[in-house]
Motif scaffolding. Structure first.
Motif, PDB file in Angstrom:
ATOM      1  N   MET A 128     -51.108  36.213 -52.118  1.00 61.01           N
ATOM      2  CA  MET A 128     -52.135  36.054 -53.145  1.00 61.01           C
ATOM      3  C   MET A 128     -53.252  35.123 -52.665  1.00 61.01           C
ATOM      4  N   LEU A 129     -52.863  34.014 -52.035  1.00 62.05           N
ATOM      5  CA  LEU A 129     -53.857  33.062 -51.542  1.00 62.05           C
ATOM      6  C   LEU A 129     -54.725  33.682 -50.444  1.00 62.05           C
ATOM      7  N   LEU A 130     -54.110  34.403 -49.523  1.00 61.40           N
ATOM      8  CA  LEU A 130     -54.872  35.032 -48.444  1.00 61.40           C
ATOM      9  C   LEU A 130     -55.819  36.097 -48.987  1.00 61.40           C
ATOM     10  N   ASN A 131     -55.340  36.879 -49.949  1.00 59.71           N
ATOM     11  CA  ASN A 131     -56.182  37.929 -50.534  1.00 59.71           C
ATOM     12  C   ASN A 131     -57.354  37.336 -51.298  1.00 59.71           C
ATOM     13  N   PHE A 132     -57.087  36.259 -52.042  1.00 53.80           N
ATOM     14  CA  PHE A 132     -58.155  35.627 -52.812  1.00 53.80           C
ATOM     15  C   PHE A 132     -59.208  35.035 -51.876  1.00 53.80           C
ATOM     16  N   THR A 133     -58.755  34.408 -50.803  1.00 53.19           N
ATOM     17  CA  THR A 133     -59.690  33.810 -49.848  1.00 53.19           C
ATOM     18  C   THR A 133     -60.541  34.882 -49.182  1.00 53.19           C
ATOM     19  N   ASN A 134     -59.966  36.066 -49.007  1.00 57.92           N
ATOM     20  CA  ASN A 134     -60.653  37.161 -48.325  1.00 57.92           C
ATOM     21  C   ASN A 134     -61.319  38.115 -49.324  1.00 57.92           C
ATOM     22  N   LYS A 135     -61.850  37.545 -50.399  1.00 65.08           N
ATOM     23  CA  LYS A 135     -62.429  38.392 -51.447  1.00 65.08           C
ATOM     24  C   LYS A 135     -63.649  39.186 -50.966  1.00 65.08           C
ATOM     25  N   ASP A 136     -64.259  38.764 -49.857  1.00 65.39           N
ATOM     26  CA  ASP A 136     -65.389  39.512 -49.307  1.00 65.39           C
ATOM     27  C   ASP A 136     -64.930  40.746 -48.529  1.00 65.39           C
TER      28      ASP A 136
END
Length: 240
Positions: A128-136
């Motif tokens: 979840m954290l990695l996906n949120f950080t990679n929102k672009d």
């Protein structure tokens, strides 16, 4: 209040009293029990040493490096501006302003692969954290920062699962305001020793801008939407 100073004063007081007692003549058969006094001195001294050890342990508990995760797009902005600015994600009455950092070992062992179904459902919080950080939707970048370069007085932390539970327990359904101080203020770094050996995923919040000169190195990991291997991504981000 300086606890160590108080403890040292107490030890000195007992020692001085013992010296004076030895000078007094025994009355009614009473005698000076040096063993009891020495036990008191030893107990106070041990207490003082324990307190000192707690302080040292808190410093030792800090990882050698922190990592700031961001998208490749944001990383370009960081390089152009010459610093990492406060995140705008949590600004406002429910958030804790600052720059969000993680510890490599804590992330790999207590974030990635971790699910708390009662709090977050069937979600891997590391993913979840990695996906949120990679929102672009581009690439992830991990900026490596030596902890020794940080102003520790500006560093706070939040045990993530505990924070999520308190958010659910204290949220106002009408205003969506959260009443938890843990969410809004976090904890002082001196309390880290209470959590570092638990199962808690920990997020660190640095409440001061980070200039580019403090960066140790940076690593990039490409996100492949059709085949996301989060362990592989983490390895690329942290093995530098």
């Amino acid at each position: 209040m300086n606890i160590n100073k108080l403890q040292n004063n107490a030890v000195n007081l007992v020692s001085n009293c013992a010296k004076e007692l030895k000078k007094l003549p025994a009355k009614n058969g009473a005698c000076f029990d040096s063993a009891k006094v020495q036990n008191s001195i030893d107990a106070l001294a041990v207490l003082g040493k324990a307190s000192v050890n707690i302080t040292k342990t808190t410093q030792q508990d800090l990882p050698e490096f922190f990592y700031h995760l961001t998208s490749k797009k944001n990383y370009s902005s960081i390089i152009n501006s010459g610093k990492i600015r406060f995140s705008d994600w949590e600004q406002g009455q429910n958030g804790l302003e600052g720059i969000y950092l993680i510890d490599k070992n804590n992330f790999l062992t207590k974030w990635l692969g971790r699910k708390e179904t009662e709090v977050l459902g069937d979600i891997d919080i590391g993913e979840m954290l990695l996906n949120f950080t990679n929102k672009d939707g581009d690439s992830l970048v991990a900026i490596k920062i030596p902890s020794k370069e940080l102003d520790i007085s500006k560093l706070r932390f939040r045990p993530y699962i505990k924070m999520c539970k308190e958010s659910l327990e204290t949220i106002n359904p009408d205003t969506l305001n959260i009443g938890s101080d843990l969410v809004k203020k976090g904890l002082g770094i001196e309390e880290l020793g209470n959590y570092i050996n638990t199962k808690e995923p920990i997020e660190y919040i640095y409440q001061k801008e980070l200039p580019k000169k403090l960066f140790d190195s940076c690593s990039e990991a490409k996100i492949e939407p059709d085949s996301i291997d989060y362990r592989k991504i983490a390895k690329q981000l942290f093995d530098n």
